[in-house]
Write a protein that holds these residues in place. Sequence first.
Motif, short mmCIF file in Angstrom:
data_model
loop_
_atom_site.label_atom_id
_atom_site.label_comp_id
_atom_site.label_asym_id
_atom_site.label_seq_id
_atom_site.Cartn_x
_atom_site.Cartn_y
_atom_site.Cartn_z
N GLN A 172 0.82 -1.20 0.00
CA GLN A 172 0.00 0.00 0.00
C GLN A 172 0.86 1.26 0.00
O GLN A 172 0.50 2.28 -0.61
CB GLN A 172 -0.93 0.00 1.21
N ARG A 208 2.02 1.67 -3.58
CA ARG A 208 0.90 2.10 -4.41
C ARG A 208 0.57 3.59 -4.16
O ARG A 208 0.26 4.33 -5.08
CB ARG A 208 -0.32 1.23 -4.11
N HIS A 235 0.50 6.62 -6.86
CA HIS A 235 -0.66 7.48 -7.04
C HIS A 235 -0.29 8.96 -6.92
O HIS A 235 -0.77 9.79 -7.68
CB HIS A 235 -1.73 7.12 -6.01
N TYR A 282 3.70 1.79 -13.33
CA TYR A 282 2.73 1.49 -12.28
C TYR A 282 1.86 0.30 -12.65
O TYR A 282 1.60 -0.59 -11.83
CB TYR A 282 1.85 2.73 -12.05
N GLU A 317 1.46 -3.28 -10.74
CA GLU A 317 0.17 -3.82 -10.31
C GLU A 317 -0.03 -5.24 -10.84
O GLU A 317 -0.60 -6.10 -10.16
CB GLU A 317 -0.97 -2.92 -10.78
N GLN A 319 1.62 -7.60 -8.72
CA GLN A 319 0.90 -7.84 -7.47
C GLN A 319 -0.36 -8.69 -7.68
O GLN A 319 -1.11 -8.91 -6.74
CB GLN A 319 0.51 -6.50 -6.84
#
Length: 853
Positions: free
Chosen positions: A212, A215, A219, A236, A240, A243
């Motif tokens: 998190q 991430r 962002h 990014y 992802e 993940q």
Amino acid sequence: MEQVEKSPISKREDTEMGESDVDENPKSIGKSSSDSESSDSEDEAEQNGQLLTLESELSTNPSNYDAHVQYIKLLRRRGEIEKLREARENMNALFPLSPSMWVEWAKDEASLSNDSDSEAVEKLYERGISEYLSIPLWSEYLNYVQEHDPQVRECSADGISKARNLFERAVTAAALHIAQGSQIWDAYTQFEQAILLTIDQSDIQVKEKQVQRIRSIFHRCLSIPFANLKSTLLAYKAWEVEQGNALCAESDDVDGIEPHVASAYQKAEKMYNARAHLEEQITREDISESERFQNYMSYLEFEKSFGDPARVQILYERAITDFPVSSDLWLDYTRYLDKTLKAGNAVKDVYSRAARNCPWVGELWVRYLLCLESGHASEKEISAVFEKSLQCTFSTLEEYHDLFLTRVDGLRRRMSLAKGDDVLNYSLIRECFQQAADYLSPHMKNNDGLLRLYAYWARLELKLGNDLIAARGVWESLLKTCGSMLEAWKGYIAMEIELGHINEVRAIYKRCYSKRFSGTGSEDICQAWLRFEREFGTLEDLNYAVEKVTPRLEELQLFRLQQESKSFSEATYQREQNLKKTVREKRKSGLSTIDEQSPAKRQKNTSQSPKNLHEEKDTQRQNLAEANVRKEQKGKVEKQVNELLMKDTNPSKTRLYTDQCTAFLSNLSFKAKDEDLHRFFSDVGGVTSIRILYNKFTGQSRGLAYVDFEDDEHLAAAVAKNKQMLLGKSLSIARSNPKQGRKGSIALTAPDGHDFNDLECTNRLSIMLSKLVEDASNRSGIDESSESKESVEISKGSAHKRVENIQLKGKNTFAVPRNVRPLGWTTNKPRTTEEGDDKPKSNDEFRKMFMKT
């Protein structure tokens, strides 16, 4: 010979040089070695000479920036570490170093230290990032901490916390850098991803927390406009996918990502597109520095229009990195911060850097002091900045003056507002004033700025120091320097009057009333003394002042008249010289007019009109001859005109007045019309005609009029209304009687029976003669504005009326203009015997013309 430690760079260069030599010529190692030794000795001797020259230059002129740079480069090449460190410290004490010099310094020190001494290198990086915004310097700093700090390298809790704090500082300082800011974000995400790999897979909660965190960093990054924003999006999405999220890692669209992230990304992309052309203009390599500077200023205006202080500030930092010694840029930057951020450590830091980069700008130091005062800085800090500013060299004395006054203002405010133990001693203000006076007085004599400084000083001595003797001493000190300055005496007097010290004021007036001041100052001070004695002194004091001042005023008045007379004489002489010069030039040009024509043109003109050419030559000679006797002609004209007026060659047309029924009105309102006079004399009756006299040039009433009545009875009734009011003015009415005129005056009778008195006669003659000249000029085709026309004065006793364009020619000729053919001459049609001959008209013929006019 003393052994010096070589720097790693020097060693690396030597090593590369040696390997190159061996590869190029392995068979002649011995010879190459001897040649190399000889070359090295020559280079070392040359470097020693340069070193001594630079050291001598820096000892005499420590502010030579280029000498510092060359000295550091030479020491680094020679590998003299200790001297190199000292040289860098000495330079940084005077100037901020460029980002590249900080990177070079930090790398040199890092190569000489081990990991346990990393703190010293980190301090160098900290000093570097505090002077300019540099993404490469931040990147080097972050990389060094990750590689050489043991705690960070081992990913301990303290090490991770230290690194994260450093990354957050970097993001705050440089993340909004559109061109290079993504480098910081990339390094940040890579660091956090490396930490993720060190977490045990079984520790799901810690791992999820780290995911998190990563991430969240992505962002944040995607919401900021960057030049390579799309590559960040692809990175990014690829992360992802790693993940376990179902995203298309190869597509640069926002499909599949969270809506708020997609919205922020699209907004950032739009912002970047709006700034892309501006970014291109400030990063182009094919433009001049002045063009780049103007592009930066345009970019700043664009960012300011959006009202985002963080973006404006980051752009100012980028501009300053490229233009570190632009005083206009620093002033604009600090004004913007004062307006938006008001006060704080950030503003204070910018002022500190501005003063270091442009120490010659007094306004920056003044505003720096005000910033410190607004931020409630300590007296020690403010005093240190003030003392440092006095070591700088400003371009004008006004800058020093403003600096001293700003310092005094701050001390006064702090002294007035401080309470308890924080109260300042007034001696600080007195010392500052004395320092200012010692520095400025020799250079600002009789200057308003120096007067304001001393007046301020004297007032504070009274108000804060409560020392009247010291205040008087301040004024006396000023008078020693500016004794010829009237305002200095007035200021001293005003202080004593305010305190009610009448005797002291009188004593000052006695000292200064006899001094010479500029302009009307000497008269002003004398009048001021008299005014003072009338308002404050006794009758004896006033008489004493009058006794002293009166001779002085007479002396000043005489001196003033002499000066004015001298100035007037010089001005008159200059005008006469200019007039004579103009006349000579005109005469010269008149003589050379014909000679300057080409032979062909003269021949052409002669063949076309020989008579005209002959007449022009005669006219030229005649004008020159007449110019020499012009004064004599004026007297003759006046005499002949008077004789002509006194003759009675035509009794049927001219007679002396015996009686008349005409009233002469004066002091008539300029607004009065014939109807007003008819109404005024309506009770009298018998008015036959009214003639109001008007100015022939302006057309305005002259305030004079003639009113004719049927008989003497009506005239007498009209005269009885003398001094009565008409249109707000007292009207003067008198019988028109030309017999009462002066000797030599006559009256003419017009064909309609109307008689003219002296004044009317003169006016009528003037008008008729002017009309006569105009008609003659029109018939002969010659412009009235020709230089050859003269003027004649018509005499009535001692009064004269100028009549233009008149000249006498011959005994029987009257009023023939110069260069104007006699009346009766015409070229429009063939002449006949019946039309007359070339002779001018006689006096009798002229009189007939006058009577018909």
